[in-house]
Design a protein around this motif. Structure first.
Motif, PDB file in Angstrom:
ATOM      1  N   HIS A  36       0.813  -1.206   0.000  1.00 21.92           N
ATOM      2  CA  HIS A  36       0.000   0.000   0.000  1.00 21.92           C
ATOM      3  C   HIS A  36       0.849   1.259   0.000  1.00 21.92           C
ATOM      4  O   HIS A  36       1.977   1.259   0.496  1.00 21.92           O
ATOM      5  CB  HIS A  36      -0.891   0.044   1.257  1.00 21.92           C
ATOM      6  N   ASP A  39      -0.844   6.833   2.115  1.00 20.22           N
ATOM      7  CA  ASP A  39      -1.527   8.100   1.909  1.00 20.22           C
ATOM      8  C   ASP A  39      -2.833   8.100   2.700  1.00 20.22           C
ATOM      9  O   ASP A  39      -3.096   7.174   3.479  1.00 20.22           O
ATOM     10  CB  ASP A  39      -1.757   8.359   0.419  1.00 20.22           C
ATOM     11  N   GLU A  40      -3.652   9.125   2.530  1.00 23.19           N
ATOM     12  CA  GLU A  40      -4.893   9.225   3.318  1.00 23.19           C
ATOM     13  C   GLU A  40      -5.886   8.126   2.972  1.00 23.19           C
ATOM     14  O   GLU A  40      -6.760   7.798   3.780  1.00 23.19           O
ATOM     15  CB  GLU A  40      -5.537  10.608   3.149  1.00 23.19           C
ATOM     16  N   ASN A  41      -5.761   7.511   1.789  1.00 28.58           N
ATOM     17  CA  ASN A  41      -6.671   6.441   1.384  1.00 28.58           C
ATOM     18  C   ASN A  41      -6.087   5.048   1.552  1.00 28.58           C
ATOM     19  O   ASN A  41      -6.770   4.069   1.287  1.00 28.58           O
ATOM     20  CB  ASN A  41      -7.075   6.627  -0.084  1.00 28.58           C
ATOM     21  N   PHE A  42      -4.824   4.971   1.986  1.00 27.59           N
ATOM     22  CA  PHE A  42      -4.145   3.679   2.119  1.00 27.59           C
ATOM     23  C   PHE A  42      -4.284   2.897   0.809  1.00 27.59           C
ATOM     24  O   PHE A  42      -4.729   1.754   0.777  1.00 27.59           O
ATOM     25  CB  PHE A  42      -4.706   2.913   3.309  1.00 27.59           C
ATOM     26  N   THR A  43      -3.921   3.530  -0.306  1.00 34.52           N
ATOM     27  CA  THR A  43      -4.099   3.013  -1.659  1.00 34.52           C
ATOM     28  C   THR A  43      -3.341   1.704  -1.878  1.00 34.52           C
ATOM     29  O   THR A  43      -2.169   1.604  -1.556  1.00 34.52           O
ATOM     30  CB  THR A  43      -3.601   4.052  -2.682  1.00 34.52           C
TER      31      THR A  43
END
Length: 52
Positions: A36, A39-43
């Motif tokens: 991952h 980032d804020e979205n845990f992409t």
């Protein structure tokens, strides 16, 4: 083939074998593995078939 290129060839083969062994182990154990971005979205960047 000089010593440097021979060493590089061995490292490539070793790396390929390590990836193969890792994939075999994760498949045999049905383990979920993912990579991952933090980032804020845990992409999700990558995940194996058992991720779900």
């Amino acid at each position: 083939m000089n010593a440097d290129s021979y060493g590089l060839k061995l490292n490539e083969q070793s790396s390929e074998q390590t990836v193969y062994d890792y994939n075999m182990l994760m498949s045999a154990m049905n383990v979920s593995v993912s990579k991952h971005l933090m980032d804020e979205n845990f992409t999700v960047v990558w995940a194996n078939d058992y991720f779900y």
